[in-house]
Write an enzyme that holds these catalytic residues in place. Structure first.
Site, PDB file in Angstrom:
ATOM      1  N   GLN A 175       0.806  -1.217   0.000  1.00 44.69           N
ATOM      2  CA  GLN A 175       0.000   0.000   0.000  1.00 44.69           C
ATOM      3  C   GLN A 175       0.836   1.262   0.000  1.00 44.69           C
ATOM      4  OE1 GLN A 175      -1.797  -0.864   4.035  1.00 44.69           O
ATOM      5  NE2 GLN A 175      -1.522   1.342   4.319  1.00 44.69           N
ATOM      6  N   CYS A 181      -5.231   0.789   3.819  1.00 45.14           N
ATOM      7  CA  CYS A 181      -5.358  -0.622   4.215  1.00 45.14           C
ATOM      8  C   CYS A 181      -6.768  -1.135   4.005  1.00 45.14           C
ATOM      9  CB  CYS A 181      -4.940  -0.796   5.662  1.00 45.14           C
ATOM     10  SG  CYS A 181      -5.982   0.087   6.853  1.00 45.14           S
ATOM     11  N   HIS A 324      -6.399  -0.860  11.709  1.00 43.55           N
ATOM     12  CA  HIS A 324      -5.778  -1.431  10.514  1.00 43.55           C
ATOM     13  C   HIS A 324      -6.653  -2.516   9.913  1.00 43.55           C
ATOM     14  CE1 HIS A 324      -2.662  -2.246   7.713  1.00 43.55           C
ATOM     15  NE2 HIS A 324      -2.274  -3.394   8.235  1.00 43.55           N
ATOM     16  N   ASN A 351      -1.261  -9.167   5.101  1.00 43.26           N
ATOM     17  CA  ASN A 351      -1.133  -7.723   5.273  1.00 43.26           C
ATOM     18  C   ASN A 351      -0.881  -7.065   3.914  1.00 43.26           C
ATOM     19  OD1 ASN A 351      -1.056  -5.323   6.662  1.00 43.26           O
ATOM     20  ND2 ASN A 351       0.911  -5.678   7.652  1.00 43.26           N
TER      21      ASN A 351
END
Length: 386
Positions: A175, A181, A324, A351
């Protein structure tokens, strides 16, 4: 006796962690993922004070161990600073983060904490640049389209499960220094749902969401999707249902900053038809994961800035400060936890910080404790079959 044992264990693990962290930086021959240069980094500068940096490198024998580690960190992660002042500022932050990593190691001894790509960022910088989940109300699930999913049968679930092994998960993405996110969590859930519906794995566009999605939560108007300034996965689902769907990543590629919306309805690759919120019970989360595909999850990322690997099972991790968005792709049966007295199951989390972070871009978090609030904001999405 108990305190002495915990102290001894903590010191031993911390020593090993710092040794591992330093050794990782010293392996210059290891393959390094080439990240997309179009995605901005916080320390990227067109002009750099190379003479000052070189002078510091020429005098490595006279500088502190902390600065030697900082120099290795800069080399490993390609960091450059434009002025002497910025170099000194980042070195100071790096030193503070080494102390913070030691604190995290003591609180989370079954994971490894140390030097990461974010070791030159303050806590505020890290949160602003690399998280981005915008939760303004006590209940993040107030969007009228979805409802809480009905309870599922949990008996007979496999002891371990991983959607990556079944082909439902795209490669780890990056990202950059954009609080997007939420967009990556959204696309991951949609990619997985589309795989289940069609048997095809298609990488979808986060940039479309960053540029075009401005949806707000109906009950909390402060929780709006706002590009690199944060958003919510549930808002994004609603936007996709109204817009008609998501383009492929290759037709609307990610650049790591907000721009003019270039969405074209004729290029839609996947259509979203509905979404639902998953109950807090982690057995229910596991059941929905197995039967409905990867799930969008919100959590507290406080331990993630210093995380290198292992199963994270911190003694203390706030469950209310959710900041997040990530993707839950599976779970494992046995992750050893010293302080939890033996083997414990864990979640496998994808992630969006690239493969240089964590376990090739993944995070393992212990299961069954609502750890870091991971069970408070979980959602599944349904896509069209054609």
């Amino acid at each position: 006796m108990g305190k002495d044992l915990m102290f001894t264990v903590g010191v031993t693990i911390l020593t090993c962690a710092l040794a591992v962290s330093s050794s990782l930086l010293l392996h210059d021959d290891d393959p390094v993922l080439e990240e997309d240069p179009k995605i901005y980094q916080v320390t990227d500068q067109k002009q750099s004070n190379r003479k000052f940096i070189q002078d510091r490198l020429d005098h490595l024998g006279t500088i502190t161990t902390t600065e030697k580690n900082f120099q290795m960190f800069m080399k490993t992660y390609g960091k450059e600073y434009s002025t002497r002042e910025e170099y000194i500022q980042r070195l100071g932050i790096f030193a503070k983060n080494m102390i913070r990593a030691a604190e995290h190691q003591a609180l989370d001894p079954t994971a490894i904490h140390g030097i990461t790509p974010f070791s030159d960022l303050s806590e505020d910088e890290f949160e602003n640049l690399y998280t981005g989940l915008k939760v303004g109300s006590p209940s993040p699930f107030s969007n009228e389209v979805s409802s809480t999913a009905p309870a599922m049968e949990v008996d007979g679930l496999p002891s371990s499960f991983d959607w990556r092994e079944k082909g439902a998960v795209t490669d780890v993405k990056l990202q950059g220094t954009c609080g997007s996110c939420w967009a990556f969590s959204t696309t991951g859930a949609v990619e997985g749902a589309n795989f289940i519906a069609t048997g095809k794995l298609v990488s979808l566009s986060e940039q479309q969401l960053v540029d075009c999605d401005h949806k707000c939560d109906l009950k909390d108007k402060s929780s709006c999707d706002n590009g690199c300034n944060g958003g919510l996965m549930t808002n994004a689902y609603k936007y996709l249902m109204e817009a008609g769907g998501l383009e492929k990543e290759k037709s609307y590629p990610y650049v790591g900053k907000r721009g003019v919306c270039k969405f074209k309805a004729e290029k839609v690759a996947v259509k979203v038809v509905n979404f639902t919120n998953i109950p807090l019970d982690e057995n229910q989360i596991a059941a929905h994961l197995v039967h409905h595909g990867p799930l969008a999850v919100g959590l507290n990322a406080v331990f993630m800035q210093t995380y290198i690997g292992g199963v994270s099972c911190p003694l203390i991790c706030g469950k209310k400060w959710i900041n997040h968005g990530v993707l839950l792709v599976g779970y494992g049966a046995k992750g050893f936890s010293i302080l939890r007295l033996g083997n414990r199951p864990y979640w496998i989390i994808k992630n969006s910080w690239g493969k240089k972070w964590g376990e090739q871009g993944y995070y393992r978090l212990c299961r069954g404790h609502g750890m870091c609030g991971m069970n408070t904001m979980v959602s599944a999405v349904v896509t069209a079959t054609t």
